[in-house]
Design a protein around this motif. Structure first.
Motif, PDB file in Angstrom:
ATOM      1  N   PHE A 200      37.842  49.007   0.910  1.00 24.71           N
ATOM      2  CA  PHE A 200      37.888  50.396   1.368  1.00 24.71           C
ATOM      3  C   PHE A 200      36.506  51.046   1.411  1.00 24.71           C
ATOM      4  N   CYS A 201      35.539  50.513   0.667  1.00 19.79           N
ATOM      5  CA  CYS A 201      34.240  51.189   0.624  1.00 19.79           C
ATOM      6  C   CYS A 201      33.046  50.265   0.854  1.00 19.79           C
ATOM      7  N   ARG A 202      33.279  48.971   1.112  1.00 18.85           N
ATOM      8  CA  ARG A 202      32.144  48.074   1.362  1.00 18.85           C
ATOM      9  C   ARG A 202      31.402  48.535   2.613  1.00 18.85           C
ATOM     10  N   VAL A 203      30.094  48.300   2.615  1.00 17.44           N
ATOM     11  CA  VAL A 203      29.261  48.792   3.710  1.00 17.44           C
ATOM     12  C   VAL A 203      28.408  47.651   4.257  1.00 17.44           C
ATOM     13  N   ALA A 204      28.406  47.495   5.579  1.00 18.12           N
ATOM     14  CA  ALA A 204      27.564  46.477   6.218  1.00 18.12           C
ATOM     15  C   ALA A 204      26.124  46.956   6.228  1.00 18.12           C
ATOM     16  N   THR A 205      25.195  46.027   5.971  1.00 18.39           N
ATOM     17  CA  THR A 205      23.770  46.389   5.936  1.00 18.39           C
ATOM     18  C   THR A 205      22.931  45.207   6.393  1.00 18.39           C
ATOM     19  N   PRO A 206      21.816  45.445   7.071  1.00 19.68           N
ATOM     20  CA  PRO A 206      20.934  44.334   7.471  1.00 19.68           C
ATOM     21  C   PRO A 206      20.338  43.668   6.236  1.00 19.68           C
ATOM     22  N   MET A 207      20.143  42.360   6.317  1.00 24.01           N
ATOM     23  CA  MET A 207      19.503  41.639   5.214  1.00 24.01           C
ATOM     24  C   MET A 207      17.997  41.883   5.225  1.00 24.01           C
ATOM     25  N   SER A 208      17.434  41.907   4.024  1.00 16.47           N
ATOM     26  CA  SER A 208      15.982  41.989   3.912  1.00 16.47           C
ATOM     27  C   SER A 208      15.383  40.606   4.164  1.00 16.47           C
ATOM     28  N   ALA A 209      14.062  40.549   4.271  1.00 13.14           N
ATOM     29  CA  ALA A 209      13.387  39.262   4.513  1.00 13.14           C
ATOM     30  C   ALA A 209      13.648  38.289   3.362  1.00 13.14           C
TER      31      ALA A 209
END
Length: 538
Positions: A413-422
């Motif tokens: 219900f609250c997970r958020v997609a985010t770009p990976m760091s290097a």
């Protein structure tokens, strides 16, 4: 006019009676303030405190909320709630801390009264005083409340730890420890002694570790508790493992296995004989996996016998026995073989005698399931050889070695997609470069999911757990390698044709799928293990 404006702009929230609000959220606003100002904390999402108000137009209440939020350093969002919802949240305050605080207050009164009554009487020996104190209702209630809240909160373990002038009580939920409350240091000895009485431990032995167990009825269910004490600098630490025999059993598909591993394990479980081992550290779900195997093979046409320490689940149609000081795994296994079993589950292979007997049982027409403590699946072979199992017969006895860990599931219900760091891409890339069985991997490998926290997961960001696994099938190449060497590196090289997905790789896929986070995977699996990375690249 003001009321109409508020009703259109303030969202409405309903709080059911059975909805549990995290104690961490409730701690933001005291119960007295909530009752007086008619507003309650109802959740925390993305660092924003969610507050339910009976009357959002109450300026005094809004000023008080602004003051509290500024002290906390938290932004807030107001929701309109009904009187029923408000009362339901107030009931949440009557939780662990409140009940324990009342018991502590009662204990303080009783101790003072007792002190006045015996002021002129010579002090009795310490063991008599201790036994009397711990039978007093407040201490009994403190222990009962802790057990009840740990059980209802789906905790697997309770840690009671003296730290200076306080006693810290922590619950392990989904593999992570959370501090639930602090007790005054003055009640530590009484609480420990109460637990010792429940488990028939020695009250006057405080310099040596002790083990025990007891059962209690909580919410109309019989719950078993396994207790261990350990002397520390500030006093005895107590760890209580919670064993609920009536918990819902998992099936093999629900363990988080990919289709390839699932088919391999199903085929191994259909064989009439052989040894199937599940490996991993304490708390990695090995026993749960064994029960899933038993659920797969059990039927009225075969006899299944288990030797456990202790019995964690009750299974219909299966003979279950429990080891004790006078009944060891080795004795249980020898006795079981005289009971004409088809399938045997041994809770754990702990020594050479159990290892040898289990191997011989698998060679004489029995299907044997057991667990072992190793770091990975390849470590099963040198571990058994170290226990005295002949490498020449290991190939004929062992069918499958499976290693596993448990990772927490991200709250959906609250997970958020985010770009990976290097750095995160650098960690993931070697795991995914030549991954076998790539089914189910998202096309985008540059983003993942992270935990945020919401009211559904109590602000933690995770809810439930799932396995990350690796499975080695005993084949001719592995058998010949084991006869020649017990090197794990060589065993992994020999297993290359099997296209085994390593635990770290299995977890990496679950990270991309949003099942868990990279931080959580790194907590239980060494993602930078040199031997693993070398064998993956060879």
């Amino acid at each position: 006019m003001v009321q109409d404006t508020v009703s259109r702009t303030i969202p409405v929230r309903d709080i059911p009676r059975d909805h549990k609000i995290s104690p961490d959220v409730l701690n933001y606003v005291s119960r007295n303030s909530a009752s007086y100002y008619q507003f309650v904390p109802i959740g925390q999402t993305d660092g924003v405190l969610e507050v339910g108000m009976l009357d959002p137009n109450n300026l005094e209440a809004r000023d008080a909320l602004q003051f509290i939020a500024s002290k906390l350093g938290l932004p807030y969002k107001i929701f309109q709630i009904s009187q029923v919802s408000f009362d339901n949240v107030l009931q949440s305050y009557e939780g662990l801390t409140t009940q324990v605080s009342k018991a502590l207050s009662d204990l303080d009164v009783e101790i003072k009264t007792e002190a006045e009554e015996v002021a002129t009487v010579k002090k009795a020996p310490i063991i008599i005083e201790e036994a009397k104190i711990i039978e007093e209702a407040p201490v009994t209630k403190i222990v009962a409340v802790i057990l009840q809240h740990a059980t209802s909160g789906n905790a697997s373990d309770i840690h009671i730890e003296p730290v200076g002038d306080k006693v810290k009580v922590r619950f392990r939920v989904d593999g992570a420890l959370y501090t639930s409350l602090f007790l005054p240091g003055s009640v530590h000895d009484a609480v420990v002694a109460r637990i010792k009485i429940l488990t028939n431990m020695k009250l006057d032995e405080r310099r040596k570790p002790q083990d025990g167990r007891f059962s209690a009825r909580i919410e109309d269910r019989k719950i078993d508790f396994r207790v261990s004490t350990l002397p520390t600098y500030f006093g005895e630490k107590v760890v209580i493992r919670i064993l609920d025999p009536e918990k819902t059993l998992l099936t093999l598909p629900s363990l988080g296995l990919n289709e390839s591993n699932l088919n391999l394990l199903r085929a191994a479980a259909k064989r009439p004989y052989g040894l199937i081992l599940v490996t991993g550290p304490t708390g990695s779900g090995k026993t749960t996996t064994l029960y899933a195997f038993l659920g797969k093979v059990s039927n009225p046409g075969i006899k299944v016998v288990t030797i456990e320490d202790p019995i964690e689940y009750h299974l219909d149609g299966i003979v279950q026995t429990q080891v004790s000081k006078d009944y060891t795994f080795a004795e249980g296994l020898r006795s079981t073989l005289r009971q004409d079993p088809d399938v045997i589950m041994v809770g754990e292979i702990r020594d050479a005698e159990v290892a040898s007997t289990a191997v011989n049982a698998s060679l004489t027409g029995h299907l044997v399931f057991s667990t072992l403590h190793t770091n990975d699946a390849a470590g099963t072979f040198p571990r058994l050889i170290d226990m005295g199992v002949n490498a020449d017969i290991l190939g004929a006895a062992l069918t499958v070695a499976m290693a596993q860990r448990l990772v927490r599931r991200l709250c959906e219900f609250c997970r958020v997609a985010t770009p990976m760091s290097a750095d995160e891409i650098k960690t993931m890339e070697p795991l995914l470069r030549h991954i076998p069985h790539p089914e189910g991997i998202p096309a985008n490998r540059d983003s993942m999911w992270i935990a945020k926290g919401c009211e559904k997961c109590g602000g933690i960001g995770y809810k439930g757990r799932i396995g990350v696994v690796e499975v080695i099938l005993m084949d001719k190449a592995i058998e010949e390698t084991v006869r020649r060497t017990s090197s794990e590196r060589e065993i992994w090289k020999a297993s290359k044709p099997q296209q085994i997905r390593r635990m770290a790789q299995d977890g990496a896929i679950k990270v991309l799928q949003g099942v868990t986070s990279l931080d959580e995977l790194g907590r239980v699996v060494d993602l930078h293990d040199e031997v693993m990375l070398e064998t993956l690249s060879e």
